[in-house]
Scaffold this motif. Structure first.
Motif, short mmCIF file in Angstrom:
data_model
loop_
_atom_site.label_atom_id
_atom_site.label_comp_id
_atom_site.label_asym_id
_atom_site.label_seq_id
_atom_site.Cartn_x
_atom_site.Cartn_y
_atom_site.Cartn_z
N ALA A 49 0.82 -1.22 0.00
CA ALA A 49 0.00 0.00 0.00
C ALA A 49 0.86 1.26 0.00
CB ALA A 49 -0.93 -0.01 1.21
N ASN A 50 2.00 1.21 0.68
CA ASN A 50 2.90 2.36 0.76
C ASN A 50 3.81 2.48 -0.47
OD1 ASN A 50 1.86 2.88 3.28
ND2 ASN A 50 3.61 2.03 4.39
N GLY A 51 3.78 1.50 -1.35
CA GLY A 51 4.68 1.51 -2.50
C GLY A 51 6.12 1.20 -2.12
N GLU A 52 6.33 0.59 -0.96
CA GLU A 52 7.69 0.30 -0.48
C GLU A 52 8.19 -1.07 -0.94
OE1 GLU A 52 7.99 2.58 3.76
OE2 GLU A 52 6.60 0.89 3.68
N LEU A 53 7.30 -1.97 -1.29
CA LEU A 53 7.71 -3.30 -1.71
C LEU A 53 8.01 -3.31 -3.20
CD1 LEU A 53 8.09 -6.29 -0.94
CD2 LEU A 53 5.70 -6.64 -1.59
N ILE A 54 9.25 -3.59 -3.53
CA ILE A 54 9.65 -3.68 -4.93
C ILE A 54 9.44 -5.10 -5.45
CG2 ILE A 54 11.60 -3.50 -6.54
CD1 ILE A 54 12.69 -1.27 -4.71
N GLY A 55 9.74 -6.08 -4.62
CA GLY A 55 9.54 -7.46 -5.01
C GLY A 55 10.15 -8.41 -4.00
N GLY A 56 10.01 -9.68 -4.28
CA GLY A 56 10.56 -10.70 -3.40
C GLY A 56 10.24 -12.07 -3.96
N GLU A 57 10.98 -13.04 -3.50
CA GLU A 57 10.77 -14.41 -3.97
C GLU A 57 11.18 -15.39 -2.88
OE1 GLU A 57 9.45 -15.45 -6.83
OE2 GLU A 57 9.40 -13.51 -7.82
N ALA A 58 10.46 -16.49 -2.82
CA ALA A 58 10.88 -17.64 -2.02
C ALA A 58 11.85 -18.44 -2.89
CB ALA A 58 9.68 -18.49 -1.65
N LEU A 59 12.84 -19.04 -2.27
CA LEU A 59 13.83 -19.82 -3.02
C LEU A 59 13.61 -21.31 -2.83
CD1 LEU A 59 17.01 -17.68 -2.26
CD2 LEU A 59 15.51 -17.60 -4.26
N GLY A 60 13.97 -22.07 -3.85
CA GLY A 60 13.81 -23.52 -3.82
C GLY A 60 14.77 -24.19 -2.87
N ASP A 61 14.62 -25.50 -2.76
CA ASP A 61 15.43 -26.32 -1.86
C ASP A 61 16.91 -26.12 -2.13
OD1 ASP A 61 16.70 -28.40 -0.47
OD2 ASP A 61 15.11 -29.83 -0.91
N PRO A 62 17.70 -25.81 -1.08
CA PRO A 62 19.13 -25.63 -1.28
C PRO A 62 19.83 -26.84 -1.87
CG PRO A 62 18.49 -25.02 0.96
CD PRO A 62 17.29 -25.60 0.29
N ALA A 63 19.25 -28.03 -1.69
CA ALA A 63 19.86 -29.23 -2.26
C ALA A 63 19.89 -29.17 -3.79
CB ALA A 63 19.09 -30.47 -1.80
N ALA A 64 19.06 -28.32 -4.39
CA ALA A 64 19.04 -28.18 -5.84
C ALA A 64 20.01 -27.11 -6.33
CB ALA A 64 17.62 -27.83 -6.30
N ALA A 65 20.74 -26.49 -5.41
CA ALA A 65 21.65 -25.40 -5.78
C ALA A 65 22.90 -25.92 -6.48
CB ALA A 65 22.07 -24.62 -4.52
N ARG A 66 23.47 -25.08 -7.30
CA ARG A 66 24.77 -25.34 -7.93
C ARG A 66 25.67 -24.19 -7.54
NH1 ARG A 66 26.57 -29.77 -10.17
NH2 ARG A 66 27.34 -28.83 -12.06
N LEU A 67 26.89 -24.51 -7.16
CA LEU A 67 27.89 -23.51 -6.81
C LEU A 67 28.90 -23.40 -7.95
CD1 LEU A 67 28.62 -24.49 -3.10
CD2 LEU A 67 27.07 -22.73 -3.95
N TYR A 68 29.32 -22.20 -8.23
CA TYR A 68 30.32 -21.96 -9.26
C TYR A 68 31.49 -21.24 -8.62
CZ TYR A 68 26.71 -23.36 -12.47
OH TYR A 68 25.74 -24.09 -13.12
N ARG A 69 32.65 -21.83 -8.74
CA ARG A 69 33.88 -21.25 -8.19
C ARG A 69 34.90 -21.17 -9.32
NH1 ARG A 69 32.24 -24.72 -3.85
NH2 ARG A 69 31.97 -23.55 -1.93
#
Length: 130
Positions: A49-69
C-alpha cells in the motif's frame, strides 16, 4: 533507500513458508502461530500500500543449488549448498523505504522463531553502501 531483507532458515523438509517446517514455529501455541501469520500478512499489505515493496521471492530447496567457483582459470560447477552451512537463504524481499530506521522496523517484523533475518542496504553506482 533500497534494502534487501533476506530470510535465512533451515527447515527439513524444505518448504514455504519456511516457518511451517520449523520445530520452533510448530511448537508455538496455535493462536501465536495465527498471530505471527497475520502480522506477516499485515506488513506485506502495508508495504504494498505504501509503495515500499519492490519485489521478493521464495527460493527452492538448497539441495538443488549449484555452486560456481573459479578454479584453474575457469569456472567449476559443483553441487550446493555450502556443506558447512546451518542456515540457508530461503527468500528475499526488496524494499525502497525512506530511511534505515524504517528498514529496520520492517525487517524486525519479518523475524520469526527458528529463522534469521538479514537486512542489507543495496549498493548502486555512486551511492552509499551503508
Amino acid at each position: 533507500m533500497k534494502y534487501v531483507i533476506m530470510i535465512h532458515s533451515n527447515p527439513q523438509p524444505w518448504g514455504h513458508p519456511t516457518a511451517d517446517y520449523l520445530a520452533a514455529h510448530q511448537e508455538l501455541p496455535e493462536d501465536v502461530r495465527h498471530r505471527l501469520n497475520a502480522d506477516f500478512e499485515q506488513v506485506m499489505t502495508e508495504l504494498q500500500a505504501n509503495g515500499e515493496l519492490i519485489g521478493g521471492e521464495a527460493l527452492g530447496d538448497p539441495a538443488a543449488a549449484r555452486l560456481y567457483r573459479w578454479r584453474d582459470g575457469a569456472p567449476l560447477a559443483s553441487d550446493g549448498p555450502y556443506s558447512e552451512a546451518k542456515e540457508h537463504l530461503a527468500g528475499f524481499f526488496l524494499v525502497d523505504v525512506e530511511d534505515r530506521a524504517r528498514a529496520e522496523q520492517v525487517a524486525a517484523r519479518f523475524a520469526g522463531p527458528g529463522e534469521t533475518v538479514e537486512l542489507r542496504p543495496v549498493m548502486w553506482s555512486g551511492g552509499p553502501d551503508q
